[in-house]
Design an enzyme around this catalytic site. Structure first.
Site, PDB file in Angstrom:
ATOM      1  N   LYS A 117     -52.876  97.875 -68.346  1.00  0.00           N
ATOM      2  CA  LYS A 117     -51.760  97.120 -68.519  1.00  0.00           C
ATOM      3  C   LYS A 117     -50.925  96.740 -67.919  1.00  0.00           C
ATOM      4  CE  LYS A 117     -48.640  95.732 -72.346  1.00  0.00           C
ATOM      5  NZ  LYS A 117     -48.900  94.649 -71.018  1.00  0.00           N
ATOM      6  N   LYS A 132     -44.969 102.643 -61.993  1.00  0.00           N
ATOM      7  CA  LYS A 132     -44.172 102.169 -63.445  1.00  0.00           C
ATOM      8  C   LYS A 132     -43.977 103.055 -65.136  1.00  0.00           C
ATOM      9  CE  LYS A 132     -43.107  97.955 -62.778  1.00  0.00           C
ATOM     10  NZ  LYS A 132     -42.389  96.703 -62.926  1.00  0.00           N
ATOM     11  N   LYS A 154     -53.223  94.709 -63.495  1.00  0.00           N
ATOM     12  CA  LYS A 154     -52.161  93.104 -62.937  1.00  0.00           C
ATOM     13  C   LYS A 154     -53.087  92.223 -62.716  1.00  0.00           C
ATOM     14  CE  LYS A 154     -47.841  91.636 -62.656  1.00  0.00           C
ATOM     15  NZ  LYS A 154     -47.125  91.899 -63.330  1.00  0.00           N
ATOM     16  N   GLY A 156     -47.228  88.365 -70.363  1.00  0.00           N
ATOM     17  CA  GLY A 156     -46.313  87.725 -69.035  1.00  0.00           C
ATOM     18  C   GLY A 156     -46.231  87.613 -67.386  1.00  0.00           C
ATOM     19  N   ASP A 157     -45.965  87.434 -66.921  1.00  0.00           N
ATOM     20  CA  ASP A 157     -45.017  87.635 -65.469  1.00  0.00           C
ATOM     21  C   ASP A 157     -44.849  86.332 -64.662  1.00  0.00           C
ATOM     22  OD1 ASP A 157     -44.207  88.893 -63.317  1.00  0.00           O
ATOM     23  OD2 ASP A 157     -46.080  89.244 -62.482  1.00  0.00           O
ATOM     24  N   THR A 201     -36.367  93.254 -69.412  1.00  0.00           N
ATOM     25  CA  THR A 201     -37.203  93.879 -68.201  1.00  0.00           C
ATOM     26  C   THR A 201     -35.258  93.448 -67.786  1.00  0.00           C
ATOM     27  OG1 THR A 201     -39.217  92.412 -68.504  1.00  0.00           O
ATOM     28  CG2 THR A 201     -37.408  92.854 -65.839  1.00  0.00           C
ATOM     29  N   ASN A 230     -36.526  84.268 -66.436  1.00  0.00           N
ATOM     30  CA  ASN A 230     -35.844  85.606 -67.771  1.00  0.00           C
ATOM     31  C   ASN A 230     -35.034  86.532 -67.164  1.00  0.00           C
ATOM     32  OD1 ASN A 230     -36.833  84.649 -70.038  1.00  0.00           O
ATOM     33  ND2 ASN A 230     -38.865  85.406 -69.835  1.00  0.00           N
ATOM     34  N   SER A 237     -43.394  96.111 -73.552  1.00  0.00           N
ATOM     35  CA  SER A 237     -44.747  95.885 -73.803  1.00  0.00           C
ATOM     36  C   SER A 237     -45.757  96.646 -74.878  1.00  0.00           C
ATOM     37  CB  SER A 237     -45.588  94.978 -72.972  1.00  0.00           C
ATOM     38  OG  SER A 237     -44.849  93.935 -72.124  1.00  0.00           O
TER      39      SER A 237
END
Length: 452
Positions: free
Chosen positions: A92, A116, A128, A167-168, A211, A243, A383
């Site tokens: 993830k 994390k 990632k 997303g990032d 976040t 964001n 998420s």
């Protein structure tokens, strides 16, 4: 400084295997420095070579992304996906589209995500991905073509029970929608293979805010336990204007703080009256404008260009600092300026925004330091909640998701605090506590599953 012989050898071997990858090496060093205490307390870590297994990703994929721009010219980018560990759940982790993306950054983010995701207590492994493609300056059609080409390769490596990207930086709802559409077209199946989706097709309420909100919930929990304090009446400095920064600003002000700065890659805003979140959202979410426009619309605010010799957001006097932009944005001189101005807490909304030297300086000077792997875990936690909703074909209300998010972030802090006491750490050293707490869960899972 690493002193344990076993840990030192692991780090030396890591550096030999991963030359010229500074971000990846930095993340490894920071984690290993913290884990020396765990190694000394638990000889089974060395006996079972758990550090080596923890640091080596299960899979790293690099691929070519070829697409046509609006002028029918062929463009070529690089795509990446690191699948770090599936010890505690399916891989993830987000996708980042930005010109700075390279193998080192993707691996460092994957390594950080391992801890994390573990800290959230949700059954999620670590991964990632991303590309050096830049959505800025490209039309919606060009972004769609790129996303479709990117997914045409990525789909082979992901799935709802294998690897679930999100997303990032550079990958918002628009990009996730294009990626999901292409996956669905190729696989002919409708599954929760991506998170951060639109609400119309399986997304979760509160994901956009998660976040930033989670960062403030974590910071508030630390302030309450360590200082018997809160955001109320505090001056807050935030970097970034994406964001994370927007919703950290919103939540900090809802909790009684006054956020006086935001920034982008060109410069930063100082607003002594407190950042107007409505104006900030209009500029960044609707108009996709530069932050300099804020000063033209809000009387009394001042814009400063990012330029050598100019002051930075970190020179602004504040009680709480929330770096929410990118890695290594807060350096040792910035940490010294914050301490000199009386900062109480520095908690990270971005991934590794403080250099290792800056982080140690903050801890050594009694500042509450919340590392990103803990403080910004709200995004990946939500998420995970989206994955739950997709699996059950349910949709929770905003308040339900927000309540679960708050509980998760407070539990993350409590887990770190408990670990700190167990290892007799400084009360403000949340970095070592987070690294040990996250690692112990993964290490136990790896050991239980044998040589996999």
């Amino acid at each position: 400084m690493i002193t344990n012989a076993y840990v030192k050898k692991v780090f030396e071997d890591f550096c030999k295997k991963n030359p010229n990858e500074p971000e990846y090496t930095q993340a490894c060093q920071e984690i290993l420095e913290s884990l020396e205490l765990a190694v000394e307390k638990h000889p089974s870590i060395e006996k079972n070579h758990l550090l080596e297994r923890f640091l080596e990703p299960e899979r790293f994929v690099q691929f070519r992304v070829t697409w046509l721009d609006d002028n029918n010219q062929i463009q070529v980018n690089r795509g990446y996906r690191v699948q770090y560990s599936s010890a505690i759940g399916p891989y993830k982790g987000g996708l980042r589209f930005h010109p700075s993306v390279n193998a080192s950054i993707i691996k460092f983010l994957g390594l950080e995500h391992s801890l994390k995701n573990s800290l959230t207590t949700l059954p999620m492994g670590r991964g990632k991905g991303g590309s050096d493609f830049d959505p800025k300056g490209n039309s919606d059609t060009e972004i769609m073509k790129f996303c479709q080409s990117f997914m045409t390769e990525l789909y082979r490596h992901i799935g709802p029970d294998t690897d679930v990207p999100a997303g990032d930086i550079g990958v918002g709802g628009r990009e996730v929608g294009f990626l999901f559409g292409q996956y669905k077209r190729i696989r002919d199946e409708y599954t929760g293979v991506l998170t951060g989706k639109g609400l119309e097709f399986g997304g979760s309420l509160a994901r956009t805010e998660a976040t930033g909100y989670g960062l403030c919930y974590f910071t508030n929990a630390a302030l309450k336990t360590l200082k018997n304090d809160s955001f109320a009446g505090k001056t807050v400095v935030v970097s970034g204007s994406g964001n994370v920064a927007i919703y950290a600003t919103q939540k900090a002000q809802q909790l009684g703080g006054k956020v006086v700065t935001v920034s982008d890659s060109n410069g930063w805003i100082y607003d002594p009256n407190g950042i107007d979140v409505a104006v900030l959202k209009q500029l960044k979410e609707v108009e996709r404008a530069r932050i300099s426009e804020y000063a033209k619309r809000v009387p009394g605010s001042v814009y400063t260009e990012t330029k050598a010799g100019n002051p930075t957001v970190w020179t602004t006097k504040c009680d709480i600092a929330l770096p929410c932009a990118t890695q290594n944005e807060l350096k040792i001189d910035d940490a010294k300026a914050l301490v000199a101005n009386g900062v109480t807490a520095v908690c990270e909304g971005a991934n590794m925004p403080c250099t290792l030297e800056a982080a140690h300086y903050l801890i050594d000077n009694g500042v509450i330091y919340g590392p990103g792997k803990a403080a910004n875990a709200g995004g990946v936690a939500t998420s995970g909640l989206e994955m739950c909703q997709n699996s059950m074909r349910l949709s929770w209300s905003f308040d339900e998701v927000d309540s679960k998010l708050k509980d998760i972030m407070e539990n993350i802090y409590e887990n770190i605090y408990t670990t700190q006491k167990k290892y007799d750490l400084k009360s403000n050293d949340l970095l070592t506590g987070a690294n040990i707490a996250g690692f112990e869960k993964i290490a136990n899972a790896m050991k239980a599953q044998g040589l996999v």
